[in-house]
Design a protein around this motif. Sequence first.
Motif, PDB file in Angstrom:
ATOM      1  N   LEU A 184      78.786   5.823 -62.023  1.00 57.23           N
ATOM      2  CA  LEU A 184      79.128   4.526 -61.436  1.00 57.23           C
ATOM      3  C   LEU A 184      80.354   4.628 -60.544  1.00 57.23           C
ATOM      4  N   ILE A 185      81.368   5.382 -60.987  1.00 56.21           N
ATOM      5  CA  ILE A 185      82.586   5.540 -60.181  1.00 56.21           C
ATOM      6  C   ILE A 185      82.262   6.239 -58.871  1.00 56.21           C
ATOM      7  N   ASP A 186      81.234   7.112 -58.888  1.00 54.58           N
ATOM      8  CA  ASP A 186      80.809   7.775 -57.652  1.00 54.58           C
ATOM      9  C   ASP A 186      79.947   6.873 -56.785  1.00 54.58           C
ATOM     10  N   GLY A 187      79.650   5.673 -57.229  1.00 55.02           N
ATOM     11  CA  GLY A 187      78.905   4.728 -56.419  1.00 55.02           C
ATOM     12  C   GLY A 187      77.418   4.688 -56.686  1.00 55.02           C
ATOM     13  N   TRP A 188      76.949   5.291 -57.772  1.00 53.42           N
ATOM     14  CA  TRP A 188      75.523   5.299 -58.068  1.00 53.42           C
ATOM     15  C   TRP A 188      75.086   3.926 -58.570  1.00 53.42           C
ATOM     16  N   SER A 189      73.834   3.575 -58.296  1.00 56.26           N
ATOM     17  CA  SER A 189      73.250   2.335 -58.802  1.00 56.26           C
ATOM     18  C   SER A 189      72.654   2.581 -60.180  1.00 56.26           C
ATOM     19  N   ASP A 190      72.325   1.477 -60.878  1.00 58.91           N
ATOM     20  CA  ASP A 190      71.690   1.620 -62.188  1.00 58.91           C
ATOM     21  C   ASP A 190      70.367   2.372 -62.071  1.00 58.91           C
ATOM     22  N   ALA A 191      69.610   2.057 -61.029  1.00 59.05           N
ATOM     23  CA  ALA A 191      68.319   2.720 -60.848  1.00 59.05           C
ATOM     24  C   ALA A 191      68.505   4.217 -60.604  1.00 59.05           C
ATOM     25  N   GLY A 192      69.497   4.591 -59.764  1.00 61.02           N
ATOM     26  CA  GLY A 192      69.748   6.003 -59.506  1.00 61.02           C
ATOM     27  C   GLY A 192      70.198   6.740 -60.753  1.00 61.02           C
ATOM     28  N   ILE A 193      71.050   6.077 -61.564  1.00 60.29           N
ATOM     29  CA  ILE A 193      71.511   6.699 -62.807  1.00 60.29           C
ATOM     30  C   ILE A 193      70.329   6.893 -63.753  1.00 60.29           C
ATOM     31  N   ALA A 194      69.466   5.877 -63.829  1.00 57.30           N
ATOM     32  CA  ALA A 194      68.300   5.989 -64.693  1.00 57.30           C
ATOM     33  C   ALA A 194      67.419   7.159 -64.293  1.00 57.30           C
ATOM     34  N   THR A 195      67.232   7.338 -62.997  1.00 57.11           N
ATOM     35  CA  THR A 195      66.413   8.454 -62.514  1.00 57.11           C
ATOM     36  C   THR A 195      67.066   9.790 -62.860  1.00 57.11           C
ATOM     37  N   ARG A 196      68.388   9.906 -62.621  1.00 54.03           N
ATOM     38  CA  ARG A 196      69.075  11.170 -62.876  1.00 54.03           C
ATOM     39  C   ARG A 196      69.049  11.526 -64.363  1.00 54.03           C
ATOM     40  N   LEU A 197      69.253  10.513 -65.209  1.00 53.79           N
ATOM     41  CA  LEU A 197      69.356  10.775 -66.650  1.00 53.79           C
ATOM     42  C   LEU A 197      68.017  10.631 -67.370  1.00 53.79           C
ATOM     43  N   HIS A 198      66.954  10.339 -66.605  1.00 47.64           N
ATOM     44  CA  HIS A 198      65.619  10.199 -67.194  1.00 47.64           C
ATOM     45  C   HIS A 198      65.600   9.125 -68.289  1.00 47.64           C
TER      46      HIS A 198
END
Length: 575
Positions: free
Chosen positions: A492-506
Amino acid sequence: MRTGSARGRAGHVHEAGFYSSDADFLAMIVPFVTGGLDAGEPVVLGYDERKCDLLRAALPRTDAVDFVVDGRLYATPAGAIEAYRQQFERHLAAGAEQIRIAGDVPHEGNGGRFAGWDRYESAVNVVWQDYPVYSRCLYDATTVSRPVRDVVERTHRRLLTPEGGRASPRYQEVAEFERLPVAVDPLERAGPDLVLVDPSLGETRRRVAEAARERVDPATATELLFAVSEAVTNARLHGRPPLTVTGWTDAARILVRVHDAGPGPPDPLTGLVPAPRGSTGAGLGLWLSHQLTNIDIALLTGADGFVVRLRGGRSPASAGSAAGAARARAETARRRADDARARAERCRRRADAARTHVVRRRRRLLETETRLAALVAGRALDPLHGTALGIAVHKAVAGAVLTRSGRVLPFGELPGHQLLDAHSAVPAAAVRHLDGGGDRTRFLAPDPAGGLLRVTALRCPPGTGRGALLLLSPPPDLHRLTPLDLSVLGLLIDGWSDAGIATRLHLPEDTVTGRVEHITAALDAPDRALALGRAARRGLYIPRSLQPRPEPGSRPSPGPPEPPEPPEPPRGATG
């Protein structure tokens, strides 16, 4: 051994005082209570819930204080004398050398009725004389009436003052005590509904029961018949004829007078304590009657003889008592509001002091960090001095100096660590964060040995060959944040969205959103933006470059970072 004002004295030490505010009340009662606690003495307090709450908040400890909030303690004067006496016996059996008590005697100013309590305040100077009791009676000067104040000054040997205390010049011994006059009941001004002359006990009980029927509740009627029986029996055994029973009634009340021509009992304690000669002595029945809580009893002595007056049902002073109770409630509400304002002011001052402390601490930390970075950049570094500063400021367990060319050098006497090696991702992450602006940064890194370590990076002044000082220390308070939460914060501090975080962390996007809500609550932040700001300032996150890439279908559990990509060469830490 006796303590406080009772030191060197025997028997009951009875003192009183007047207060005008909750602060005055606490100033008078708290030292009394703490003095007893410090001496290991039992302390019994008979106050209402509000005052008990005040005392619980003000006292350093309350485990040894016996709070008697039940209003039945002061239901009747005779009942209070006996209830306290039983407490004294219990504490003496347990080895107490002194017992401290304090409580609120009922009076119109606090919503009660003072009738009969004037005798109580006088009697306890004698009836408790066999016990090592130290009592303190405090009255609210803003609500107490003049007659009640007059009684207080005449029944307490010692009066408290702002300077400490003094002997009461108006004190009267029990045998000399002048009771308050008993008010005439309005019913007595009319003609009686019942007149019996020298009746038998059976006739008296039958006629009184008929008069009381449907006017008072069954419990009151039962107590009234008991008290009438005792008064009639007492008059026949110890009074002089003729015996007269007179009664008055209205829709919800009954008043009965039992009169004989004798002088009445000579003992001023009659009715307040059992008969001195045991269960067969005169006065035992009157004492039992004084224990009853549904009727009002008064003993009247005059030129024409002795009267036991008994009243049941709605009191004629109900309106006055209701007004007194309303005044007491209004005063309680006012004081509660004052308490709330005082608590709010104390909270505000504590918050201001806390903010001032935090600002000063941050200023000292920045000054010390600047000195530490300057020491590192200097040509001649005192290893012991640098090590001491690192340990003192950051509780460092390892450290290293990162040069502008990318080399990692030891720092003072602090040991190295594999997270600080040149091939580790930690130095590169520190450089990237310093390149983003600022002279210092903090974040968390997974420790290959397990757990997390805090990384602190301090930029060295320009014009030297040293780029940054890296320190490792134990993690701070994580506020119940899990490694997954800290990884989410890093993204989040790097500017990622919830959707992007969900994709990265599966993970499902709803799961990520739920973790963000948990993070916001854990950091006591009103919204997501403020939570991220607090996490960044406190270094409560794991940077993206230090997070492992979970396999699809696996639950993320940040551990030692994978090194699929070589770290970027240190750059930009040149200022």
